[in-house]
Design a protein around this motif. Structure first.
Motif, PDB file in Angstrom:
ATOM      1  N   MET A 238       0.871  -1.174   0.139  1.00 43.35           N
ATOM      2  CA  MET A 238       0.078   0.014  -0.151  1.00 43.35           C
ATOM      3  C   MET A 238       0.864   1.201   0.015  1.00 43.35           C
ATOM      4  SD  MET A 238      -3.111   0.914   2.609  1.00 43.35           S
ATOM      5  CE  MET A 238      -3.925  -0.417   2.321  1.00 43.35           C
ATOM      6  N   ARG A 239       2.125   1.113   0.363  1.00 42.55           N
ATOM      7  CA  ARG A 239       2.984   2.408   0.270  1.00 42.55           C
ATOM      8  C   ARG A 239       2.939   3.146  -0.995  1.00 42.55           C
ATOM      9  NH1 ARG A 239       6.541  -2.076   0.457  1.00 42.55           N
ATOM     10  NH2 ARG A 239       8.372  -1.746  -0.906  1.00 42.55           N
ATOM     11  N   PHE A 240       2.743   2.338  -1.968  1.00 41.14           N
ATOM     12  CA  PHE A 240       2.909   2.884  -3.368  1.00 41.14           C
ATOM     13  C   PHE A 240       1.625   3.601  -3.651  1.00 41.14           C
ATOM     14  CE2 PHE A 240       6.023  -0.595  -3.316  1.00 41.14           C
ATOM     15  CZ  PHE A 240       7.296   0.174  -3.767  1.00 41.14           C
ATOM     16  N   LEU A 241       0.716   3.411  -2.991  1.00 38.16           N
ATOM     17  CA  LEU A 241      -0.734   4.289  -3.279  1.00 38.16           C
ATOM     18  C   LEU A 241      -0.291   5.557  -2.320  1.00 38.16           C
ATOM     19  CD1 LEU A 241      -3.771   1.752  -3.191  1.00 38.16           C
ATOM     20  CD2 LEU A 241      -2.384   2.820  -5.190  1.00 38.16           C
ATOM     21  N   SER A 242       0.069   5.126  -1.153  1.00 33.00           N
ATOM     22  CA  SER A 242      -0.287   6.459  -0.173  1.00 33.00           C
ATOM     23  C   SER A 242       1.017   7.256  -0.338  1.00 33.00           C
ATOM     24  CB  SER A 242       0.106   5.629   1.246  1.00 33.00           C
ATOM     25  OG  SER A 242      -0.832   4.648   1.688  1.00 33.00           O
ATOM     26  N   ALA A 243       2.277   6.908  -1.302  1.00 30.29           N
ATOM     27  CA  ALA A 243       3.195   7.781  -1.682  1.00 30.29           C
ATOM     28  C   ALA A 243       2.706   8.680  -2.637  1.00 30.29           C
ATOM     29  CB  ALA A 243       4.373   6.958  -2.146  1.00 30.29           C
ATOM     30  N   GLN A 244       1.884   8.399  -3.406  1.00 32.68           N
ATOM     31  CA  GLN A 244       1.064   9.194  -4.384  1.00 32.68           C
ATOM     32  C   GLN A 244       0.212  10.137  -3.714  1.00 32.68           C
ATOM     33  OE1 GLN A 244      -0.283   7.016  -8.090  1.00 32.68           O
ATOM     34  NE2 GLN A 244       0.317   5.271  -7.159  1.00 32.68           N
ATOM     35  N   LEU A 245      -0.319   9.697  -2.755  1.00 30.45           N
ATOM     36  CA  LEU A 245      -1.631  10.408  -2.094  1.00 30.45           C
ATOM     37  C   LEU A 245      -0.898  11.708  -0.966  1.00 30.45           C
ATOM     38  CD1 LEU A 245      -4.152   7.987  -1.280  1.00 30.45           C
ATOM     39  CD2 LEU A 245      -4.483   9.765  -2.790  1.00 30.45           C
ATOM     40  N   GLU A 246       0.173  11.261  -0.609  1.00 34.49           N
ATOM     41  CA  GLU A 246       1.247  12.020  -0.047  1.00 34.49           C
ATOM     42  C   GLU A 246       1.589  13.329  -0.819  1.00 34.49           C
ATOM     43  OE1 GLU A 246       3.841  11.469   4.017  1.00 34.49           O
ATOM     44  OE2 GLU A 246       4.699  10.809   2.080  1.00 34.49           O
ATOM     45  N   ALA A 247       2.407  12.766  -1.793  1.00 33.87           N
ATOM     46  CA  ALA A 247       2.796  14.028  -2.869  1.00 33.87           C
ATOM     47  C   ALA A 247       1.871  14.595  -3.459  1.00 33.87           C
ATOM     48  CB  ALA A 247       3.973  13.200  -3.707  1.00 33.87           C
ATOM     49  N   TYR A 248       0.776  14.197  -3.566  1.00 30.97           N
ATOM     50  CA  TYR A 248      -0.363  14.933  -4.262  1.00 30.97           C
ATOM     51  C   TYR A 248      -0.590  16.007  -3.841  1.00 30.97           C
ATOM     52  CZ  TYR A 248      -4.780  15.294  -6.895  1.00 30.97           C
ATOM     53  OH  TYR A 248      -6.008  15.649  -7.730  1.00 30.97           O
ATOM     54  N   VAL A 249      -0.773  16.120  -2.441  1.00 28.38           N
ATOM     55  CA  VAL A 249      -1.167  17.170  -1.658  1.00 28.38           C
ATOM     56  C   VAL A 249      -0.029  18.031  -1.030  1.00 28.38           C
ATOM     57  CG1 VAL A 249      -3.441  16.168  -1.032  1.00 28.38           C
ATOM     58  CG2 VAL A 249      -1.513  15.787   0.237  1.00 28.38           C
ATOM     59  N   THR A 250       1.036  17.562  -1.110  1.00 32.09           N
ATOM     60  CA  THR A 250       2.241  18.415  -0.830  1.00 32.09           C
ATOM     61  C   THR A 250       2.481  19.762  -1.529  1.00 32.09           C
ATOM     62  OG1 THR A 250       3.334  16.363   0.321  1.00 32.09           O
ATOM     63  CG2 THR A 250       4.767  18.062  -0.061  1.00 32.09           C
ATOM     64  N   ASP A 251       2.718  20.602  -0.736  1.00 33.34           N
ATOM     65  CA  ASP A 251       2.907  22.003  -1.326  1.00 33.34           C
ATOM     66  C   ASP A 251       1.876  22.317  -2.273  1.00 33.34           C
ATOM     67  OD1 ASP A 251       5.243  22.296   0.041  1.00 33.34           O
ATOM     68  OD2 ASP A 251       6.323  21.193  -1.289  1.00 33.34           O
ATOM     69  N   ASP A 252       0.641  21.851  -2.072  1.00 33.93           N
ATOM     70  CA  ASP A 252      -0.421  22.181  -3.112  1.00 33.93           C
ATOM     71  C   ASP A 252      -0.372  21.811  -4.344  1.00 33.93           C
ATOM     72  OD1 ASP A 252      -2.097  23.417  -1.073  1.00 33.93           O
ATOM     73  OD2 ASP A 252      -1.243  25.265  -1.234  1.00 33.93           O
ATOM     74  N   LEU A 253       0.365  20.743  -4.565  1.00 34.84           N
ATOM     75  CA  LEU A 253       0.556  20.245  -6.280  1.00 34.84           C
ATOM     76  C   LEU A 253      -0.722  19.955  -6.824  1.00 34.84           C
ATOM     77  CD1 LEU A 253       2.416  19.116  -8.159  1.00 34.84           C
ATOM     78  CD2 LEU A 253       2.333  16.921  -7.121  1.00 34.84           C
ATOM     79  N   TRP A 254      -1.696  19.306  -6.048  1.00 36.28           N
ATOM     80  CA  TRP A 254      -2.975  18.995  -6.728  1.00 36.28           C
ATOM     81  C   TRP A 254      -3.739  20.171  -7.203  1.00 36.28           C
ATOM     82  CZ3 TRP A 254      -7.774  18.623  -3.593  1.00 36.28           C
ATOM     83  CH2 TRP A 254      -7.870  19.413  -2.332  1.00 36.28           C
ATOM     84  N   LEU A 255      -3.507  21.347  -6.400  1.00 36.31           N
ATOM     85  CA  LEU A 255      -4.239  22.468  -6.862  1.00 36.31           C
ATOM     86  C   LEU A 255      -3.705  23.189  -8.100  1.00 36.31           C
ATOM     87  CD1 LEU A 255      -5.412  23.762  -3.326  1.00 36.31           C
ATOM     88  CD2 LEU A 255      -6.708  22.484  -4.955  1.00 36.31           C
ATOM     89  N   ARG A 256      -2.208  23.137  -8.081  1.00 31.29           N
ATOM     90  CA  ARG A 256      -1.446  23.834  -9.175  1.00 31.29           C
ATOM     91  C   ARG A 256      -1.888  22.891 -10.467  1.00 31.29           C
ATOM     92  NH1 ARG A 256       3.603  23.037  -8.254  1.00 31.29           N
ATOM     93  NH2 ARG A 256       3.682  21.954  -6.108  1.00 31.29           N
ATOM     94  N   LEU A 257      -1.797  21.751 -10.309  1.00 27.93           N
ATOM     95  CA  LEU A 257      -2.150  20.848 -11.441  1.00 27.93           C
ATOM     96  C   LEU A 257      -3.470  21.175 -12.082  1.00 27.93           C
ATOM     97  CD1 LEU A 257      -0.303  17.315 -10.627  1.00 27.93           C
ATOM     98  CD2 LEU A 257       0.672  19.239 -11.785  1.00 27.93           C
ATOM     99  N   ALA A 258      -4.442  20.875 -11.347  1.00 31.83           N
ATOM    100  CA  ALA A 258      -5.808  21.365 -11.543  1.00 31.83           C
ATOM    101  C   ALA A 258      -5.952  22.631 -12.126  1.00 31.83           C
ATOM    102  CB  ALA A 258      -6.734  20.851 -10.245  1.00 31.83           C
ATOM    103  N   ALA A 259      -5.350  23.622 -11.417  1.00 35.56           N
ATOM    104  CA  ALA A 259      -5.723  24.901 -12.078  1.00 35.56           C
ATOM    105  C   ALA A 259      -5.142  25.115 -13.467  1.00 35.56           C
ATOM    106  CB  ALA A 259      -4.851  25.881 -11.405  1.00 35.56           C
ATOM    107  N   HIS A 260      -3.994  24.495 -13.779  1.00 32.85           N
ATOM    108  CA  HIS A 260      -3.060  24.382 -15.188  1.00 32.85           C
ATOM    109  C   HIS A 260      -4.449  23.598 -16.012  1.00 32.85           C
ATOM    110  CE1 HIS A 260      -0.557  24.305 -18.369  1.00 32.85           C
ATOM    111  NE2 HIS A 260      -1.139  23.027 -18.568  1.00 32.85           N
ATOM    112  N   ALA A 261      -4.990  22.565 -15.842  1.00 36.02           N
ATOM    113  CA  ALA A 261      -5.995  21.850 -16.629  1.00 36.02           C
ATOM    114  C   ALA A 261      -7.007  22.659 -16.834  1.00 36.02           C
ATOM    115  CB  ALA A 261      -6.308  20.594 -16.000  1.00 36.02           C
ATOM    116  N   ASN A 262      -7.674  23.345 -15.817  1.00 38.38           N
ATOM    117  CA  ASN A 262      -8.737  24.268 -15.762  1.00 38.38           C
ATOM    118  C   ASN A 262      -8.423  25.535 -16.952  1.00 38.38           C
ATOM    119  OD1 ASN A 262      -9.909  22.607 -13.977  1.00 38.38           O
ATOM    120  ND2 ASN A 262     -10.343  24.213 -12.458  1.00 38.38           N
ATOM    121  N   GLY A 263      -7.372  26.193 -16.681  1.00 30.49           N
ATOM    122  CA  GLY A 263      -6.842  27.066 -17.618  1.00 30.49           C
ATOM    123  C   GLY A 263      -6.964  26.742 -19.084  1.00 30.49           C
ATOM    124  N   GLN A 264      -6.275  25.525 -19.490  1.00 34.78           N
ATOM    125  CA  GLN A 264      -6.389  25.300 -20.732  1.00 34.78           C
ATOM    126  C   GLN A 264      -7.716  24.856 -21.074  1.00 34.78           C
ATOM    127  OE1 GLN A 264      -3.664  26.301 -21.451  1.00 34.78           O
ATOM    128  NE2 GLN A 264      -2.023  24.695 -21.666  1.00 34.78           N
TER     129      GLN A 264
END
Length: 347
Positions: A238-264
Motif C-alpha cells: 500500500m505504500r505505493f498508493l500512499s506515496a502518491q496521495l502524500e506527494a499529491y497534496v504536498t505544497d498544493d501540487l494537486w491544486l496547481r495541476l488542476a488550475a493548469h488543466a482548468n486554464g487550458q
C-alpha cells in the motif's frame, strides 16, 4: 492534440519521484508502512478536522465501497441521472452494497437541484416494506458535465438530505478541478457544507493510480476496512498508493495541476467561441469542454486533423474535450487551427 480524457495523461514528476523514494527497501505491508500511517494526520490538517483516509487504486472502488458503508442492501442512493455511479461503473455500487438501489435525479448541466431531489423523495413511498428506504445522497464534484456545484448549493442539498435522515457522499474524481474553480477552503467545500464522505480523486490529475476514501466522521468508517478487504481492494504494498496521495497534496501540487488543466480548458472554450457553427453545451468550470457541431461532418474533419476527443453524443453532434495538467499551450494553439479549418470563424 490529445483531448480524449485526463486519464490519458502521464504521471506528475513529483509523484513519480515519491514512488521512487517509496521503492527504497522493504516496508511493512497492508497499510502498516510509515507513509500510510501519516495520511490521516496529513489529510486531517488539509480538511481542518479529524478524518479517516483509506488509499485505493480506482475511483469506482472508492465510490462503491463508501456507498456500501453508508447504506444497507435495502437502501436507496439518490444521484444525478448522468452521474458516474449511475452510468459508468458497471453496477459496482449495487454489487458492493449487495443490492442498494440507485435512484437517478434529473439535473441541469450535470447539477442536481433541491427541487429535483424533493420530487425524487416524494416519488418514493415510505412505510412500506415493498420499497427501498432513502439512505444516501451522492453528489459529483466536479460534475460529469464539467460544471461545479457552488458551496451554497452543496449546503442546501446536504441540509435537505440530512433532514430526511440520509448520509451524503461526494464523488470527487475531479475534486481538485472543482477546488481550483471554487477558491474556498477544502473544509467549506465538504464537511462544513454537510458532506459525510468523499471519494478523493488523484489519478485524473497527475497520479499513476491513486484515489482515497475519506470519512469526515471516523465512526462511519468502522466497517470500511473489512469491506475493502472482502472486496479485493486491500493492497499489500500500500505504500505505493500512499506515496502518491502524500506527494499529491504536498505544497498544493494537486491544486496547481488542476488550475493548469482548468486554464487550458478555458483556452479551448474560448477557441470554440471564436468558431462558426459550434457552441458550448455546458458552462466550462473544470477541465472538460463539451462542444456541439451544427455540421456533424466537421467532427470527422477535426479528427482527421489529429485532434483526439470522445464522440459524446454522435446523434446530437456533441464531442467532449478534456484538458489535463500536461496540456500545453502549443496543443491549444494547434486546436485553434484545426477547429477553424474544420468549421471556419464566426462572422
Amino acid at each position: 492534440m490529445h483531448f480524449s480524457s485526463d486519464n490519458a495523461s502521464g504521471v506528475a514528476p513529483e509523484i513519480m519521484a515519491a514512488l521512487a523514494r517509496a521503492n527504497d527497501g522493504p516496508a511493512w505491508a497492508y497499510g502498516k508502512d510509515a507513509i500510510t500511517r501519516r495520511l490521516d494526520a496529513l489529510y486531517s490538517e488539509i480538511f481542518e478536522r479529524e478524518v479517516r483516509v483509506f488509499p485505493l487504486a480506482t475511483g469506482t472502488a472508492a465510490n462503491a465501497l463508501i456507498l456500501a458503508s453508508l447504506t444497507p442492501p435495502w437502501g436507496a442512493v439518490f444521484c444525478e441521472q448522468m452521474s458516474h455511479i449511475n452510468v459508468d461503473e458497471g453496477g459496482a455500487p449495487e454489487f458492493y452494497s449487495n443490492g442498494a438501489k440507485l435512484i437517478p435525479v434529473p439535473g441541469q448541466h450535470g447539477r442536481m437541484d433541491v427541487a429535483g431531489l424533493e420530487e425524487a423523495f416524494a416519488a418514493l413511498p415510505r412505510g412500506d416494506v415493498h420499497h427501498v428506504l432513502p439512505k444516501v445522497l451522492s453528489l459529483t464534484q466536479a460534475t460529469e458535465s464539467g460544471t461545479v456545484y457552488s458551496v451554497e448549493d452543496v449546503g442546501v442539498l446536504c441540509d435537505r438530505a440530512h433532514k430526511e435522515g440520509l448520509r451524503v457522499h461526494m464523488d470527487g474524481a475531479r475534486f481538485a478541478n472543482a477546488m481550483a474553480h471554487l477558491g474556498c477552503t477544502h473544509a467549506e467545500a465538504t464537511w462544513k457544507a454537510g458532506v459525510d464522505a468523499l471519494s478523493f480523486g488523484a489519478t485524473k490529475n497527475g497520479a499513476m493510480a491513486a484515489e482515497a476514501a475519506i470519512f469526515f466522521d471516523p465512526s462511519l468508517a468502522e466497517q470500511f476496512e473489512a469491506r475493502r478487504m472482502r472486496g479485493g481492494h486491500l493492497f499489500s504494498k500500500m505504500r505505493f498508493l500512499s506515496a502518491q496521495l502524500e506527494a499529491y497534496v504536498t505544497d498544493d501540487l494537486w491544486l496547481r495541476l488542476a488550475a493548469h488543466a482548468n486554464g487550458q480548458a478555458q483556452g479551448l472554450a474560448g477557441i470554440v467561441a471564436e468558431a462558426a457553427g459550434v457552441d458550448l453545451v455546458h458552462p466550462v468550470e473544470s477541465d472538460e469542454v463539451f462542444v456541439r457541431f451544427e455540421d456533424k461532418a466537421a467532427i470527422s474533419t477535426l479528427r482527421d486533423s489529429g485532434v483526439s476527443f470522445v464522440p459524446w453524443d454522435p446523434a446530437a453532434g456533441i464531442i467532449r474535450l478534456v484538458a489535463s495538467f500536461q496540456t500545453t499551450d502549443e496543443e491549444v494553439r494547434q486546436f485553434r487551427a484545426a477547429l477553424h479549418s474544420a468549421v471556419g470563424y464566426q462572422a
